[in-house]
Design an enzyme around this catalytic site. Structure first.
Site, PDB file in Angstrom:
ATOM      1  N   THR A 168       0.834  -1.205   0.000  1.00  0.00           N
ATOM      2  CA  THR A 168       0.000   0.000   0.000  1.00  0.00           C
ATOM      3  C   THR A 168       0.868   1.254   0.000  1.00  0.00           C
ATOM      4  O   THR A 168       0.477   2.286  -0.573  1.00  0.00           O
ATOM      5  CB  THR A 168      -0.976   0.023   1.195  1.00  0.00           C
ATOM      6  OG1 THR A 168      -0.262   0.155   2.416  1.00  0.00           O
ATOM      7  CG2 THR A 168      -1.807  -1.239   1.241  1.00  0.00           C
ATOM      8  N   ASP A 169       2.048   1.192   0.595  1.00  0.00           N
ATOM      9  CA  ASP A 169       2.985   2.315   0.503  1.00  0.00           C
ATOM     10  C   ASP A 169       3.451   2.509  -0.930  1.00  0.00           C
ATOM     11  O   ASP A 169       3.526   3.630  -1.445  1.00  0.00           O
ATOM     12  CB  ASP A 169       4.201   2.065   1.397  1.00  0.00           C
ATOM     13  CG  ASP A 169       3.951   2.421   2.853  1.00  0.00           C
ATOM     14  OD1 ASP A 169       3.170   3.352   3.108  1.00  0.00           O
ATOM     15  OD2 ASP A 169       4.546   1.780   3.727  1.00  0.00           O
TER      16      ASP A 169
END
Length: 396
Positions: A168-169
């Site tokens: 997700t980063d």
């Protein structure tokens, strides 16, 4: 040869991965990125290890090349003034402080817009600048859990699993790059900058793509399928005589080829397997038949045969095998450079292959405050003033 974003100035107040990953891509494309940290270095990834090389963390090195480093105390009057001066001639401000923190520092969008109305201001937070969760901190693992990603990763026996990287980063960093460059195009039309409000949560949910669409259409909550695909079969890993590999049969034509290859041409007309929808429904029965044949040859043998018959397959490679893959070498996906503390080190290169403005490795990931003096001198500060700031702990 000029670079795509040459002349673009980015003030990067972010840390860890999503923000630094975004600014590294911008820097790879030619932007002048100044990485801003507190004195001593406040990017947590500098301490995230092992492994370290001469005290420098591998995690930090992966997302910070082609940048300059400025250390400054944002809570001090002088430190805030330095940032304001840099904003005057910057194109982008990027940060990932919790919602409201930049405003409390006097460095929010409206405050910086009054200094430079063309500024593109990108905030990356866990849950966004609005909504009931806006005040909560966000970390990749938490976002993977809350977004549904973990609920569909793994199998019935394993339970929910996180992905092997902070996905997700990474996704949020990519979305940030897209948003920033879109804002540049809009600014060319209007002369105005704008604020970009990005959250890890939103980006993770957007990554659910077909899985979310399946639920929204059917109302059925998706389950963990492990090695299987929700909408295609056979599209999975299979046991070979000496290991495992993945097969990705995406249409009926490829399935017919597969049937011939394993000596089971009758499967193509079997009512259980005639269409993809049938194959998804009877995937376990189909797997049993195919894998019985698959176990008779090695991974390398099947790889050769499948490629010869245009059936998509690939071996399941460990990271060491990936780094030795001739395709990786041919595509310049491995870089090496010197670091003043770590010495010679290796890193993954950029996947962006631009014919007229290629990516270059211009700067090693900087040490904290490595360029503070040069940056302040460019703003007109004297050496005496810089030394005074150092003694006061405002800079390194």
């Amino acid at each position: 040869m000029s670079m795509s974003l040459q002349g673009i100035r980015v003030l990067d107040l972010s840390r860890v991965l999503a923000g630094p990953y975004c600014s590294m891509i911008l820097a790879d494309l030619g932007a002048d990125v100044t990485k801003v940290e507190a004195p001593g270095g406040s990017d947590e990834t500098r301490q995230w290890g092992p492994p370290y090389q001469e005290g420098v963390s591998a995690y930090y090195l992966c997302a910070n090349r082609n940048k300059r480093s400025l250390t400054v105390d944002l809570k001090s009057k002088e430190g805030k003034r330095i940032i304001e001066q840099l904003v005057e001639n910057s194109d982008v401000v990027l940060h990932n402080f919790r919602t409201g923190k930049m405003e409390r520092l006097g460095l929010g969008y409206e405050q910086l817009k009054s200094i430079n109305e063309q500024i593109v201001y990108c905030s990356i937070t866990g849950f966004g600048e609005t909504g009931p969760y806006a005040h909560l901190p966000g970390y990749d693992y938490i976002i993977q859990a809350m977004s549904g990603l973990m609920s569909i990763t793994g199998d019935e026996q394993s339970g929910p699993q996180k992905l092997g990287v902070a996905i997700t980063d990474v996704l949020t960093g990519l979305y940030a790059c897209i948003g920033i460059q879109a804002a540049f195009i809009q600014r060319e039309r209007t002369g105005q900058g704008q604020q970009i409000d990005l959250s890890l949560y939103d980006c993770a949910i957007s990554s659910l793509v077909n899985i979310a669409s399946n639920y929204l259409m059917s109302g059925h909550v998706p389950q963990r399928l492990g090695k299987y695909h929700a909408n295609i079969a056979p599209y999975q890993s299979l046991q070979t005589a000496d290991g495992e590999m993945v097969i990705a049969v995406g249409n009926d034509k490829q399935f017919n080829k597969l049937c011939k290859l394993i000596g089971k041409e009758e499967l193509a007309n079997d009512k259980r397997f005639k269409t993809n929808s049938d194959r998804v429904y009877y995937r376990k029965e189909l797997e049993t038949i195919v894998e019985q044949q698959w176990k008779r040859k090695t991974t390398a043998e099947w790889q050769h045969l499948c490629r010869a018959h245009s059936i998509p397959t690939g071996p399941i490679q460990a990271i060491d095998q990936v780094m030795e893959d001739p395709q990786v070498q041919a595509r310049d996906m491995l870089l090496s450079t010197n670091h003043p503390k770590a010495g010679r080190f290796h890193m993954v290169g950029s996947p962006l292959k631009l014919s007229e403005s290629p990516i270059t490795m211009r700067r090693h990931p900087p040490e904290p405050g490595e360029h503070t003096g040069d940056i302040l001198q460019s703003l007109g500060y004297t050496r005496e003033a810089i030394e005074r700031f150092k003694k006061q702990g405002i800079i390194d």
